[in-house]
Scaffold this motif. Structure first.
Motif, PDB file in Angstrom:
ATOM      1  N   ASP A  10       5.028 -44.307 -81.747  1.00  0.00           N
ATOM      2  CA  ASP A  10       5.193 -42.973 -81.170  1.00  0.00           C
ATOM      3  C   ASP A  10       5.403 -41.930 -82.271  1.00  0.00           C
ATOM      4  O   ASP A  10       6.412 -41.956 -82.984  1.00  0.00           O
ATOM      5  CB  ASP A  10       6.395 -42.992 -80.217  1.00  0.00           C
ATOM      6  N   GLY A  11       4.455 -41.018 -82.395  1.00  0.00           N
ATOM      7  CA  GLY A  11       4.503 -40.005 -83.436  1.00  0.00           C
ATOM      8  C   GLY A  11       5.563 -38.948 -83.221  1.00  0.00           C
ATOM      9  O   GLY A  11       6.190 -38.486 -84.179  1.00  0.00           O
ATOM     10  N   THR A  12       5.797 -38.556 -81.981  1.00  0.00           N
ATOM     11  CA  THR A  12       6.800 -37.528 -81.698  1.00  0.00           C
ATOM     12  C   THR A  12       8.187 -38.016 -82.096  1.00  0.00           C
ATOM     13  O   THR A  12       8.961 -37.292 -82.733  1.00  0.00           O
ATOM     14  CB  THR A  12       6.769 -37.143 -80.204  1.00  0.00           C
ATOM     15  N   ARG A  13       8.488 -39.235 -81.748  1.00  0.00           N
ATOM     16  CA  ARG A  13       9.786 -39.818 -82.106  1.00  0.00           C
ATOM     17  C   ARG A  13       9.919 -39.951 -83.629  1.00  0.00           C
ATOM     18  O   ARG A  13      10.979 -39.674 -84.197  1.00  0.00           O
ATOM     19  CB  ARG A  13       9.946 -41.182 -81.427  1.00  0.00           C
ATOM     20  N   ALA A  14       8.838 -40.363 -84.294  1.00  0.00           N
ATOM     21  CA  ALA A  14       8.867 -40.508 -85.757  1.00  0.00           C
ATOM     22  C   ALA A  14       9.087 -39.155 -86.431  1.00  0.00           C
ATOM     23  O   ALA A  14       9.868 -39.049 -87.382  1.00  0.00           O
ATOM     24  CB  ALA A  14       7.575 -41.157 -86.244  1.00  0.00           C
ATOM     25  N   ALA A  16      10.625 -36.526 -85.213  1.00  0.00           N
ATOM     26  CA  ALA A  16      12.016 -36.121 -84.990  1.00  0.00           C
ATOM     27  C   ALA A  16      12.961 -36.893 -85.902  1.00  0.00           C
ATOM     28  O   ALA A  16      13.904 -36.314 -86.465  1.00  0.00           O
ATOM     29  CB  ALA A  16      12.394 -36.315 -83.529  1.00  0.00           C
ATOM     30  N   SER A  17      12.724 -38.187 -86.085  1.00  0.00           N
ATOM     31  CA  SER A  17      13.622 -39.002 -86.914  1.00  0.00           C
ATOM     32  C   SER A  17      13.576 -38.599 -88.392  1.00  0.00           C
ATOM     33  O   SER A  17      14.530 -38.845 -89.131  1.00  0.00           O
ATOM     34  CB  SER A  17      13.285 -40.488 -86.769  1.00  0.00           C
ATOM     35  N   LEU A  20      11.135 -33.560 -88.981  1.00  0.00           N
ATOM     36  CA  LEU A  20       9.942 -32.737 -88.869  1.00  0.00           C
ATOM     37  C   LEU A  20       9.913 -32.070 -87.501  1.00  0.00           C
ATOM     38  O   LEU A  20      10.563 -32.526 -86.559  1.00  0.00           O
ATOM     39  CB  LEU A  20       8.683 -33.595 -89.037  1.00  0.00           C
ATOM     40  N   ASP A  21       9.125 -31.024 -87.384  1.00  0.00           N
ATOM     41  CA  ASP A  21       8.939 -30.372 -86.094  1.00  0.00           C
ATOM     42  C   ASP A  21       8.092 -31.300 -85.224  1.00  0.00           C
ATOM     43  O   ASP A  21       6.923 -31.550 -85.529  1.00  0.00           O
ATOM     44  CB  ASP A  21       8.229 -29.032 -86.294  1.00  0.00           C
ATOM     45  N   PRO A  22       8.647 -31.839 -84.142  1.00  0.00           N
ATOM     46  CA  PRO A  22       7.898 -32.790 -83.319  1.00  0.00           C
ATOM     47  C   PRO A  22       6.696 -32.180 -82.607  1.00  0.00           C
ATOM     48  O   PRO A  22       5.819 -32.899 -82.154  1.00  0.00           O
ATOM     49  CB  PRO A  22       8.915 -33.298 -82.297  1.00  0.00           C
ATOM     50  N   THR A  23       6.638 -30.839 -82.520  1.00  0.00           N
ATOM     51  CA  THR A  23       5.522 -30.196 -81.818  1.00  0.00           C
ATOM     52  C   THR A  23       4.398 -29.778 -82.754  1.00  0.00           C
ATOM     53  O   THR A  23       3.330 -29.385 -82.292  1.00  0.00           O
ATOM     54  CB  THR A  23       6.016 -28.951 -81.058  1.00  0.00           C
ATOM     55  N   ALA A  24       4.622 -29.849 -84.063  1.00  0.00           N
ATOM     56  CA  ALA A  24       3.624 -29.382 -85.026  1.00  0.00           C
ATOM     57  C   ALA A  24       2.675 -30.506 -85.428  1.00  0.00           C
ATOM     58  O   ALA A  24       3.058 -31.681 -85.476  1.00  0.00           O
ATOM     59  CB  ALA A  24       4.319 -28.826 -86.271  1.00  0.00           C
ATOM     60  N   ASN A  98       7.174 -45.363 -90.830  1.00  0.00           N
ATOM     61  CA  ASN A  98       7.632 -44.275 -89.969  1.00  0.00           C
ATOM     62  C   ASN A  98       6.989 -42.950 -90.380  1.00  0.00           C
ATOM     63  O   ASN A  98       6.640 -42.131 -89.531  1.00  0.00           O
ATOM     64  CB  ASN A  98       9.158 -44.177 -90.016  1.00  0.00           C
ATOM     65  N   ALA A  99       6.822 -42.744 -91.684  1.00  0.00           N
ATOM     66  CA  ALA A  99       6.155 -41.526 -92.163  1.00  0.00           C
ATOM     67  C   ALA A  99       4.700 -41.489 -91.698  1.00  0.00           C
ATOM     68  O   ALA A  99       4.203 -40.441 -91.273  1.00  0.00           O
ATOM     69  CB  ALA A  99       6.241 -41.435 -93.680  1.00  0.00           C
TER      70      ALA A  99
END
Length: 190
Positions: A10-14, A16-17, A20-24, A98-99
């Motif tokens: 999951d990229g959004t979760r990664a 955030a962890s 980084l801006d999860p929406t960008a 994760n990156a």
């Protein structure tokens, strides 16, 4: 490559962890070498990012760059028109994976390279790679099938590949899935 560690997630979760801006939309540049090492092409990437910034100046979602392998910008790093996040230097595979998960696309702007692990790890994580058509990169990246290959040292061409994959969600997803299948065929322990 350990395909149980380097795998799609999951990229959004990664994002955030990693702070980084999860929406960008996120471009990942992973490099443990000095950023001034001409072979690795950080200067070509920053030129491409200047071109790309113009294309993204008024777009939503926003654009961001994540740099893995460095804790902060060196003195010669240019000011970009979008945020740059410095993810630090680590050899911890879970953090590295994760990156990749946080990336929408991975840039490998090498002028000269054999078979960069960055490209194969990105593929294993289901991420398309944008690179130059040099050295062993065509072995890792199949043009418009698992990523995008620009003409050598063509920063504008690199920007075009990044722009295409960042703005075409379906192609980005399709190429990422094919990159993972290629990793399973060619770079697993088996």
């Amino acid at each position: 490559i350990d395909l149980d560690v380097f795998k799609p997630r999951d990229g959004t979760r990664a994002k955030a962890s990693l702070g980084l801006d999860p929406t960008a939309l996120t471009i990942l540049f992973a490099l443990t070498n000095d950023l001034s090492d001409r072979r690795k092409g950080a200067d070509l990437l920053t030129d491409a990012l200047q071109y790309l910034a113009k294309a993204f100046s008024d777009q939503t979602p926003a654009l961001q760059l994540a740099v893995l392998g460095h804790a902060g910008a060196p003195d010669h790093w240019p000011t970009l028109q979008f945020p740059t996040y410095w993810l630090g230097r680590t050899f911890d595979d879970a953090h590295v994976s994760n990156a990749y998960a946080a990336a929408d696309v991975v840039a490998v702007p090498s002028r000269l390279d054999n078979l960069p692990q960055t490209a194969t790890e990105a593929a294993a994580c289901g991420k398309p790679v944008v690179a130059f058509d040099v050295g062993g990169l065509p072995d890792a990246v199949e043009h418009r099938q698992t990523g995008y290959l620009a003409k050598p040292e063509d920063a504008r061409g690199l920007a075009e590949g990044l722009n295409w994959l960042l703005t075409d969600t379906i192609s980005r997803s399709t190429l990422g899935a094919e990159a993972r299948r290629k990793a399973e065929r060619h770079w697993s322990f088996q």
